[in-house]
Design a protein around this motif. Structure first.
Motif, PDB file in Angstrom:
ATOM      1  N   LEU A  79      62.786  15.882  44.127  1.00  0.00           N
ATOM      2  CA  LEU A  79      61.682  15.429  44.986  1.00  0.00           C
ATOM      3  C   LEU A  79      60.454  15.049  44.172  1.00  0.00           C
ATOM      4  O   LEU A  79      60.223  15.580  43.085  1.00  0.00           O
ATOM      5  CB  LEU A  79      61.311  16.547  45.969  1.00  0.00           C
ATOM      6  N   ASP A  80      59.642  14.138  44.733  1.00  0.00           N
ATOM      7  CA  ASP A  80      58.384  13.796  44.060  1.00  0.00           C
ATOM      8  C   ASP A  80      57.398  14.956  44.205  1.00  0.00           C
ATOM      9  O   ASP A  80      57.623  15.876  45.004  1.00  0.00           O
ATOM     10  CB  ASP A  80      57.801  12.505  44.648  1.00  0.00           C
ATOM     11  N   THR A  95      55.949  15.881  47.770  1.00  0.00           N
ATOM     12  CA  THR A  95      56.979  16.416  48.667  1.00  0.00           C
ATOM     13  C   THR A  95      57.367  17.815  48.211  1.00  0.00           C
ATOM     14  O   THR A  95      57.624  18.709  49.012  1.00  0.00           O
ATOM     15  CB  THR A  95      58.223  15.497  48.677  1.00  0.00           C
ATOM     16  N   GLU A 100      63.470  15.005  53.565  1.00  0.00           N
ATOM     17  CA  GLU A 100      64.038  15.238  54.904  1.00  0.00           C
ATOM     18  C   GLU A 100      65.422  15.870  54.794  1.00  0.00           C
ATOM     19  O   GLU A 100      65.756  16.802  55.538  1.00  0.00           O
ATOM     20  CB  GLU A 100      64.121  13.910  55.673  1.00  0.00           C
ATOM     21  N   SER A 101      66.230  15.362  53.847  1.00  0.00           N
ATOM     22  CA  SER A 101      67.583  15.912  53.665  1.00  0.00           C
ATOM     23  C   SER A 101      67.522  17.385  53.270  1.00  0.00           C
ATOM     24  O   SER A 101      68.316  18.207  53.744  1.00  0.00           O
ATOM     25  CB  SER A 101      68.335  15.137  52.571  1.00  0.00           C
ATOM     26  N   ALA A 159      70.479   8.005  56.153  1.00  0.00           N
ATOM     27  CA  ALA A 159      69.265   7.250  55.815  1.00  0.00           C
ATOM     28  C   ALA A 159      68.036   8.149  55.669  1.00  0.00           C
ATOM     29  O   ALA A 159      66.910   7.667  55.666  1.00  0.00           O
ATOM     30  CB  ALA A 159      69.021   6.185  56.880  1.00  0.00           C
ATOM     31  N   LEU A 160      68.245   9.452  55.544  1.00  0.00           N
ATOM     32  CA  LEU A 160      67.087  10.349  55.408  1.00  0.00           C
ATOM     33  C   LEU A 160      66.536  10.314  53.982  1.00  0.00           C
ATOM     34  O   LEU A 160      67.287  10.073  53.029  1.00  0.00           O
ATOM     35  CB  LEU A 160      67.494  11.791  55.736  1.00  0.00           C
ATOM     36  N   SER A 161      65.253  10.607  53.844  1.00  0.00           N
ATOM     37  CA  SER A 161      64.663  10.715  52.503  1.00  0.00           C
ATOM     38  C   SER A 161      65.136  12.026  51.860  1.00  0.00           C
ATOM     39  O   SER A 161      65.704  12.892  52.545  1.00  0.00           O
ATOM     40  CB  SER A 161      63.136  10.726  52.609  1.00  0.00           C
ATOM     41  N   GLY A 162      64.837  12.171  50.566  1.00  0.00           N
ATOM     42  CA  GLY A 162      65.242  13.388  49.854  1.00  0.00           C
ATOM     43  C   GLY A 162      64.641  14.640  50.480  1.00  0.00           C
ATOM     44  O   GLY A 162      65.323  15.641  50.687  1.00  0.00           O
TER      45      GLY A 162
END
Ligand code: ATP
Length: 212
Positions: free
Chosen positions: A161-162, A165, A135-136, A130-133
């Motif tokens: 990533l955006d 980020t 965080e991963s 469930a981590l964001s991009g």
């Protein structure tokens, strides 16, 4: 130092011949080039996941061409990250150290230090699904850096990533470069990334690798 000495690689119909490259110790190099030209193939050969048909690969002057991937002291962040769905963030940071049978006290200390640098301390107990991009990416980078590798290979680490980020990750990668001095080869399509991070830039065009 990463050195490719007249390396040739075959992958099915695809091949690269006579590739030469030198990334001096502590340098941050980027490798650019259009899609499908063989950038990932080069990274996989350096870390030992793909055999070369001729030539030599040297890490800090040592010929590792026939060595198994685990013996090469290379941290690798593949394009798809390849995180382990059943492990927590903390277990990812511990993974390579456990394989190397490091004492638990050293592993605990390294996890806490890396998590702080990467800004993922609050995530240590979480599973990775469930981590964001962003965080991963930090977790994959932490797993690659955990055993203090001689060389770090990054395959388009920021492409999904955006913008904000990505900017945070640029700062993080610059911090990693300054604090660890690890010799890095980073594949990217982004000129901005190359400008922000690179000491040295290579381009792969139609099977020919040039210094840009
Ligand atoms: N096992 C394989 N069998 C056959 N062809 C392969 C194999 N692995 C890679 N290739 C081919 O080798 C070529 C180079 O692939 P590679 O992934 O290295 O390119 P790339 O420059 O990293 O591309 P991208 O920028 O899209 O990631 C591609 O044409 C790919 O289809």
């Amino acid at each position: 130092m990463i050195e490719l000495d007249h390396v040739s690689i075959h992958a099915g119909e695809f091949s690269l011949s006579d590739i030469c490259m030198q990334v001096p110790r502590g340098h941050y190099a980027v490798l650019m080039g259009r899609t499908g030209r063989g950038k990932t193939t080069i990274l996989e050969s350096i870390c030992g996941l793909r055999k070369v048909t001729s030539g030599r690969i040297l890490i800090d002057g040592v010929d590792v061409t026939t060595w198994l991937p685990g013996d090469r002291q290379i941290g690798y962040v593949p394009q798809d990250l390849a995180l382990f769905p059943t492990l927590t963030v903390g277990q990812h940071l511990a993974f390579a150290l456990r394989l190397r049978k490091r004492p638990q006290s050293e592993i605990d200390e390294r996890i806490s230090q890396l998590a702080k640098v990467l800004g993922i301390t609050s995530l240590l107990g979480r599973k990775v699904d469930a981590l964001s991009g962003g965080e991963s990416q930090r977790v994959a980078l932490g797993r690659a850096l955990s055993f203090r590798p001689a060389v770090l290979l990054l395959d388009e680490p920021l492409s999904a990533l955006d913008e904000s980020t990505r900017a945070e990750m640029h700062e993080l990668l610059k911090r990693v470069k300054e604090t660890t001095g690890v010799t890095t080869l980073h594949v990217t399509h982004s000129n901005e990334e190359a400008e922000v991070l690179a000491d040295q830039r290579f381009e792969l065009h139609d099977g020919v690798l040039t210094v840009a």
